[in-house]
Motif scaffolding. Structure first.
Motif, mmCIF file in Angstrom:
data_model
loop_
_atom_site.group_PDB
_atom_site.id
_atom_site.type_symbol
_atom_site.label_atom_id
_atom_site.label_comp_id
_atom_site.label_asym_id
_atom_site.label_seq_id
_atom_site.Cartn_x
_atom_site.Cartn_y
_atom_site.Cartn_z
ATOM 1 N N ASP A 1 40.016 88.018 4.975
ATOM 2 C CA ASP A 1 38.726 88.162 5.644
ATOM 3 C C ASP A 1 37.858 89.177 4.918
ATOM 4 N N ARG A 2 36.535 88.978 4.984
ATOM 5 C CA ARG A 2 35.643 89.912 4.312
ATOM 6 C C ARG A 2 35.470 91.176 5.155
ATOM 7 N N PRO A 3 35.120 92.296 4.538
ATOM 8 C CA PRO A 3 34.953 93.551 5.276
ATOM 9 C C PRO A 3 33.836 93.441 6.315
ATOM 10 N N GLY A 4 34.097 93.986 7.512
ATOM 11 C CA GLY A 4 33.056 94.060 8.531
ATOM 12 C C GLY A 4 32.603 92.731 9.085
ATOM 13 N N HIS A 5 33.441 91.700 8.996
ATOM 14 C CA HIS A 5 33.050 90.348 9.378
ATOM 15 C C HIS A 5 32.859 90.247 10.892
ATOM 16 N N ASP A 6 31.653 89.901 11.339
ATOM 17 C CA ASP A 6 31.388 89.722 12.766
ATOM 18 C C ASP A 6 32.115 88.491 13.281
ATOM 19 N N LYS A 7 32.738 88.626 14.458
ATOM 20 C CA LYS A 7 33.454 87.505 15.050
ATOM 21 C C LYS A 7 32.513 86.516 15.719
ATOM 22 N N LEU A 8 31.363 86.991 16.190
ATOM 23 C CA LEU A 8 30.440 86.068 16.829
ATOM 24 C C LEU A 8 29.020 86.597 16.754
ATOM 25 N N TYR A 9 28.067 85.664 16.804
ATOM 26 C CA TYR A 9 26.660 85.987 17.028
ATOM 27 C C TYR A 9 26.232 85.211 18.263
ATOM 28 N N SER A 10 25.541 85.906 19.166
ATOM 29 C CA SER A 10 25.218 85.299 20.450
ATOM 30 C C SER A 10 23.899 85.859 20.960
ATOM 31 N N MET A 11 22.869 85.006 20.977
ATOM 32 C CA MET A 11 21.554 85.431 21.474
ATOM 33 C C MET A 11 21.159 84.616 22.699
ATOM 34 N N LYS A 12 20.276 85.204 23.504
ATOM 35 C CA LYS A 12 19.600 84.475 24.577
ATOM 36 C C LYS A 12 18.108 84.478 24.280
ATOM 37 N N ASN A 13 17.456 83.384 24.641
ATOM 38 C CA ASN A 13 16.009 83.270 24.516
ATOM 39 C C ASN A 13 15.393 83.492 25.890
ATOM 40 N N THR A 14 14.495 84.461 25.993
ATOM 41 C CA THR A 14 13.881 84.776 27.285
ATOM 42 C C THR A 14 12.383 84.490 27.315
ATOM 43 N N LYS A 15 11.814 84.009 26.203
ATOM 44 C CA LYS A 15 10.352 83.913 26.125
ATOM 45 C C LYS A 15 9.833 82.532 25.749
ATOM 46 N N LEU A 16 10.723 81.587 25.431
ATOM 47 C CA LEU A 16 10.297 80.299 24.899
ATOM 48 C C LEU A 16 10.974 79.154 25.628
ATOM 49 N N GLU A 17 10.336 77.984 25.568
ATOM 50 C CA GLU A 17 10.978 76.752 25.977
ATOM 51 C C GLU A 17 10.901 75.771 24.817
ATOM 52 N N TYR A 18 12.023 75.197 24.434
ATOM 53 C CA TYR A 18 12.047 74.237 23.339
ATOM 54 C C TYR A 18 13.323 73.418 23.433
ATOM 55 N N LYS A 19 13.325 72.304 22.740
ATOM 56 C CA LYS A 19 14.497 71.450 22.653
ATOM 57 C C LYS A 19 14.984 71.391 21.213
ATOM 58 N N THR A 20 16.283 71.243 21.041
ATOM 59 C CA THR A 20 16.860 71.085 19.707
ATOM 60 C C THR A 20 17.773 69.874 19.707
ATOM 61 N N ILE A 21 17.952 69.267 18.537
ATOM 62 C CA ILE A 21 18.829 68.104 18.475
ATOM 63 C C ILE A 21 20.282 68.551 18.583
ATOM 64 N N PRO A 22 21.157 67.714 19.145
ATOM 65 C CA PRO A 22 22.572 68.073 19.256
ATOM 66 C C PRO A 22 23.183 68.346 17.879
ATOM 67 N N LEU A 23 24.131 69.257 17.854
ATOM 68 C CA LEU A 23 24.746 69.653 16.591
ATOM 69 C C LEU A 23 25.366 68.458 15.860
ATOM 70 N N GLU A 24 26.046 67.585 16.582
ATOM 71 C CA GLU A 24 26.698 66.443 15.943
ATOM 72 C C GLU A 24 25.673 65.542 15.254
ATOM 73 N N GLU A 25 24.536 65.336 15.900
ATOM 74 C CA GLU A 25 23.472 64.528 15.301
ATOM 75 C C GLU A 25 22.886 65.223 14.075
ATOM 76 N N GLY A 26 22.654 66.529 14.184
ATOM 77 C CA GLY A 26 22.106 67.279 13.059
ATOM 78 C C GLY A 26 23.048 67.311 11.875
ATOM 79 N N LEU A 27 24.353 67.433 12.148
ATOM 80 C CA LEU A 27 25.326 67.434 11.061
ATOM 81 C C LEU A 27 25.357 66.085 10.356
#
Length: 309
Positions: A254-280
């Motif tokens: 593993d690389r030094p200082g490797h973050d195990k997760l990134y996790s954000m919440k959006n509190t100011k916007l409304e939007y839609k995104t395509i499903p990950l499987e479709e995007g992949l």
């Protein structure tokens, strides 16, 4: 003016704008090939050079700068942090100085990595960067805050989560995985591969940034999570299923200082995104159909299995 517009996310954003001015230094990840099918005006220039930015702004009557220009690869920042300081901090200060001098609007593209491993980070969370890369991005964000407060500069910050899609440089997880599976090569994976990221398709990100550019408020921060968290191993397995091949995985230190997760919440916007499987699926199809784009990029580093890039 779109700085870093010949890069991965920047070139996707260029496609959302009518005949924009693209300002890019064309470093290893910024390529004119990314812009070959879109109308634009191009200026080769470096945000580390104040005079080059000022000249472009004055000669083209720029009123808004959207900044994608950055050094963005964590592994490279661990090896050599100084270029990250020059581009991601000093370069941002140059943009702020131009914005202050000519009363421009600055829309700055940051990253979820500035929050570190905090769960469900909202825009008011403290910044806890873990790598020289994320520390440089957090520093740029702080300078923007200071220029808004001290000089009244009209600026705002956008923090997207992990992007994927066409034209992403092969050092990053998803294109690296696609290409290595196609070539029957081992895919080096840090640690246990259970690091978790939140993914968003680059074309969705570009549309959201355009909306924020038009409607966002001075001084605000906008988180743009994809809302689709997966581990690195899950991403690799999904790409293998799409290609109909079992990935050859090689676990590496593993690389030094490797973050195990990134996790954000959006509190100011409304939007839609395509499903990950479709995007992949769209992403895999693009790399299959555009081998001319990525074949010249496979230098010696790509073929070394002991490192992930």
């Amino acid at each position: 003016m779109i700085t870093g517009g010949a890069g991965f996310i920047g070139s996707a954003f260029v496609r959302e704008i009518d005949n924009p001015l693209v300002f890019d230094a064309l470093t290893y990840a910024g390529r004119l090939e990314n812009l070959k099918d879109v109308k634009h005006l191009f200026i080769k220039g470096d945000i580390r050079n104040f005079q080059e930015i000022e000249k472009a702004v004055k000669e083209n009557h720029v009123d808004t700068i959207v900044n994608f220009a950055a050094e963005s690869h964590v592994d490279r920042s661990i090896v050599d942090p100084f270029i990250f300081l020059d581009t991601n901090v000093k370069g941002v200060i140059n943009l702020l100085e131009v914005a202050r001098k000519y009363d421009l609007k600055l829309v700055h593209i940051s990253t979820d990595e500035v929050y570190g491993e905090q769960e469900n980070s909202t825009e008011d969370f403290p910044l806890k960067p873990s790598s020289p890369y994320s520390a440089s991005k957090a520093s740029g964000d702080m300078f923007i805050h200071s220029y808004i407060r001290t000089y009244g500069v009209n600026a705002l910050i956008i923090r997207p989560s992990n992007n994927y899609g066409p034209r992403q440089f092969p050092e990053k997880l998803i294109p690296k995985t696609i290409i290595r599976i196609l070539k029957n090569m081992e895919i080096p994976v840090y640690g246990d591969g259970k690091q978790e990221r939140d993914w968003i398709f680059v074309e969705d990100t570009a549309k959201i940034i355009k909306k924020i550019m038009q409607e966002g408020k001075k001084g605000e921060i906008y988180n743009v999570p994809g809302g689709q968290r997966r581990t690195n191993i899950e991403i690799i397995d999904e790409i293998g299923k799409i290609l109909g091949k079992k990935p050859l995985i090689k676990y590496v230190k593993d690389r030094p200082g490797h973050d195990k997760l990134y996790s954000m919440k959006n509190t100011k916007l409304e939007y839609k995104t395509i499903p990950l499987e479709e995007g992949l699926k769209k992403t895999v199809e693009w790399y299959l159909n555009n081998q001319w784009w990525w074949t010249p990029l496979l230098g010696d580093e790509f073929f070394r299995s002991e490192v992930p890039w």
